[in-house]
Enzyme design. Structure first.
Site, mmCIF file in Angstrom:
data_model
loop_
_atom_site.group_PDB
_atom_site.id
_atom_site.type_symbol
_atom_site.label_atom_id
_atom_site.label_comp_id
_atom_site.label_asym_id
_atom_site.label_seq_id
_atom_site.Cartn_x
_atom_site.Cartn_y
_atom_site.Cartn_z
ATOM 1 N N LYS A 1 0.783 -1.201 0.152
ATOM 2 C CA LYS A 1 0.014 -0.143 0.077
ATOM 3 C C LYS A 1 0.863 1.150 0.205
ATOM 4 O O LYS A 1 0.432 2.278 -0.306
ATOM 5 C CB LYS A 1 -0.794 0.020 1.332
ATOM 6 N N ASP B 1 -7.371 7.592 12.927
ATOM 7 C CA ASP B 1 -6.980 6.071 12.275
ATOM 8 C C ASP B 1 -5.493 6.120 11.974
ATOM 9 O O ASP B 1 -5.251 6.455 11.058
ATOM 10 C CB ASP B 1 -8.063 6.030 11.271
#
Ligand code: AMP
Length: 654
Positions: A120, A251
């Protein structure tokens, strides 16, 4: 190059989707999973129900898949073949074949150069990006520059050197998540919502969507991770609450950090502002710990391990473990036998030292909360709920910093930090396929653009067309004019970023309109449209007002991303790899059955002839495997069937 036209702005209404309820109850673990051949699946869900749509949290370190179960009116997090609710985002290539998920992660220390993780961090980036260059130094697998400055990962697969784009590796992780869902649901799954960090840019989003397509998924929506987490947190409560709530989602995962502020009222989730860092997370904390140990090893033994992929990988595994332990203990040790040139490594590390090493990164997180609140023009006292998600929020110092920032207000810990994002994505997926549940249909989501978007005008200035935090989908227009006499062509260069100078922003793509009738400067007027869809993907079009000449680009496709033909080729390759995986699994099943038969033959209760027959059959099967390396799956399954038919008792147990 363009000059400013009249201050002409035009907006189009943003949309939103209806969504529905969420129950926090967890499903019990399913029965152990077995691998199913495609023909064993039901093609769709049972009659009368919609084909399922899954939510996938495609994480840097781990991925998670969830589904809305209409018959139970709840989301279920789907466990993988090991019974785990999260699956490592890891792919390992071996002499025998390709391993995915837990099986791949288990091999990383033994086979570091062919174990690909943290993809990612690479997806949608250019090879020359400084972050890619820095990451490469710490990764044991090799990355090289591909065409158009796109990075490619080099591995050895079945004895042959292979190169893959980040999209292909990501698609392999998605294939695993698709298989996990299909095994659990007992039917083929096509439709999916995939989440990305809110701060992902246009090309990172498009590349993630392409990865889904290569994996054989119909990507219904690319959804922002914090928005998904907000739904997971607030769906049941907030839909019933009559007062508007401001929810801040913090997050912090394995590779990325997002902070988003949402307002929620009667099931409508509206993102007010979002910010973050696509290169800040648990992997960075691991990097600093690895770096600390490398220096200590050098100091103690005058040996530098940085060039040795296997040593680095083993040290990294030990550091990540130590980091996790330090979330619950104040002291631990990092021990690696024979780390380098036969020398063992052992050191003690305290929580305080770990916090000191990461001080700057931790503080950066709180600065980004400030930035998000500033963008939303809101004071921290206006935040009703702070929700922590992502694996790295387990670090006590992070929790303390967030609590201190909000003057002692305790963050909400009700939701599972590893599962919240997939949970929210599953509700969104159910909404998009029109599940019949009324609450699922009712919810509305409004996301925003994470970065400002604009064009290059005179003096290399950035003229913003879509300011950051604009709700999406959206279509905005801005007027421009030529800035030199008799200009017959204009170049539209599209950038994203917050600087007033384009050199500090990111070029997304460019195009030209030629054949403009010569006229004095400022006479020819152009309209430039920025159209952002619900996935956050941008199309830019420009029209010369007088002549009607028009040009358009889907920005991400111009930005060195994959062409339709390349994607098609990758889809075909993916089918080939899947077939290879299945062949490998069938070979292992046959070998396992043969070995089992051999050991069962040793049972003294058996007659001598029965023993001999079992041993012969088992030896024959093993010999067949050894001499038929290239056998097709049909032939292997035939052998498997023969063995099972000869010994039905085995068949029952397997
Ligand atoms: P995610 O991307 O949300 O799955 O988060 C994965 C990251 O969380 C990895 O970097 C893990 O090392 C980290 N993590 C998981 N558990 C802990 C823990 N107990 N303490 C510190 N970090 C953790």
């Amino acid at each position: 190059m363009l000059g400013w036209g009249e201050e002409e702005w035009e907006g189009v209404d943003t949309g939103g989707e209806a969504m529905g309820p969420w129950l926090k109850e967890r499903p019990s673990l399913p029965k152990p999973l077995t691998f199913l051949q495609e023909e064993e699946f039901r093609p769709m869900a049972s009659k009368g129900t919609k084909a399922p749509a899954i939510g996938i949290d495609l994480g840097t370190t781990y991925s998670c898949v969830a589904v809305w179960q209409d018959n139970h009116n709840r989301v279920e997090i789907i466990p993988n073949d090991q019974g785990n609710r999260i699956t490592p985002s890891c792919v390992t290539f071996t002499e025998e074949g390709r391993l995915l998920g837990d099986a791949a992660k288990n091999k990383t220390d033994m086979n570091p150069t062919n174990s690909v993780f943290a993809i990612k961090r690479l997806i949608g980036r250019r090879y020359s990006d400084s972050s890619v260059q820095n990451d490469m130094k710490l990764w044991p697998f090799k990355v090289v520059a591909g065409p158009k400055d796109r990075p490619k990962i080099v591995v050895n697969y079945r004895g042959i050197e292979k190169q893959f784009y980040a999209e292909e590796i990501s698609s392999m992780v998605l294939v695993k998540m698709k298989e996990v869902a299909e095994t659990y649901l007992g039917c083929i799954v096509k439709n999916a919502v995939i989440t990305v960090p809110a701060y992902f840019n246009d090309s990172q989003r498009q590349a993630t969507k392409n990865a889904g397509t290569i994996a054989g998924l119909n990507v219904m929506r690319i959804m922002d991770e914090p928005t998904a987490a907000a739904i997971a947190y607030g769906f049941d409560k907030i839909t019933k609450d009559s007062k508007k709530k401001r929810v801040l989602i913090f997050d912090l995962g394995g590779g990325t950090f997002d902070v988003s502020l949402l307002s929620v009222l009667h099931g409508k989730f509206v993102v007010q502002a979002t910010t973050g860092d696509t290169h800040l997370g648990g992997e960075d904390f691991d990097d600093l710990l690895v770096d600390h140990c490398v220096k200590e090893f050098k100091k103690k033994y005058n040996k530098d391990i940085t060039g040795n992929a296997k040593s680095l990988r083993r040290l990294r595994t030990a550091c990540e473990r130590a980091k996790r332990i330090l979330s619950s203990s104040v002291m631990t040790s990092i021990d690696v036998d024979y780390l380098y040139e036969g020398v063992d490594f052992s050191t003690r590390i305290s929580r305080a030292r770990f916090e000191e090493l990461n001080k700057e990164l931790f503080t950066r997180c709180t600065h980004l909360i400030e930035k998000c609140l500033g963008d939303a023009k809101m004071d921290k006292t206006g935040v009703d709920v702070v929700v922590l998600v992502g694996g790295s929020i387990r670090i006590p110092k992070i929790q303390q910093l967030v609590q201190d920032f909000f003057d002692g207000k305790k963050p909400c810990k009700e939701i599972h930090p590893d599962e919240a994002v997939a949970h929210g994505a599953a509700i969104q997926a159910a909404n998009l396929i029109g599940q019949r549940d009324k609450e699922v249909q009712k919810l509305v989501l409004v996301d925003v653009t994470p970065l400002s978007l604009g064009v290059d005008t005179v003096d290399e200035g950035m003229s913003v067309v879509v300011p950051r935090n604009t709700p999406i989908p959206t279509k905005l227009k801005r007027g421009f004019e030529t800035n030199i006499d008799n200009q017959t062509s204009v170049r539209i260069a599209v950038y994203e970023g917050e600087s007033a100078e384009i050199k500090y922003n990111n070029l997304l793509g460019e195009f030209e309109i030629d054949g403009i009738d010569p006229a004095p400067k400022g006479v020819t007027k152009l309209d430039v449209w920025f159209d952002i869809d619900a996935d956050g993907i941008l199309t830019v079009s420009a029209k010369v007002k007088s002549s009607g000449q028009k040009k358009e680009i889907v920005i991400s496709k111009q930005n060195g991303e994959l062409t339709a033909a390349e994607i098609q080729k990758m889809i075909e390759d993916a089918a080939h790899y899947k077939a290879e995986d299945e062949k490998h699994k069938a070979r292992i099943s046959l070998e396992y059955l043969a070995e089992k038969l051999k050991s069962m033959a040793l049972d003294s209760a058996r007659s001598a002839s029965e023993m001999k027959s079992m041993e012969d059959k088992a030896e024959n099967a093993i010999a067949w495997l050894e001499t038929n390396h290239l056998a097709e799956i049909g032939e292997i399954n035939k052998q498997l069937k023969e063995l099972k038919t000869s010994f039905p008792a085995l068949c029952e147990e397997n």
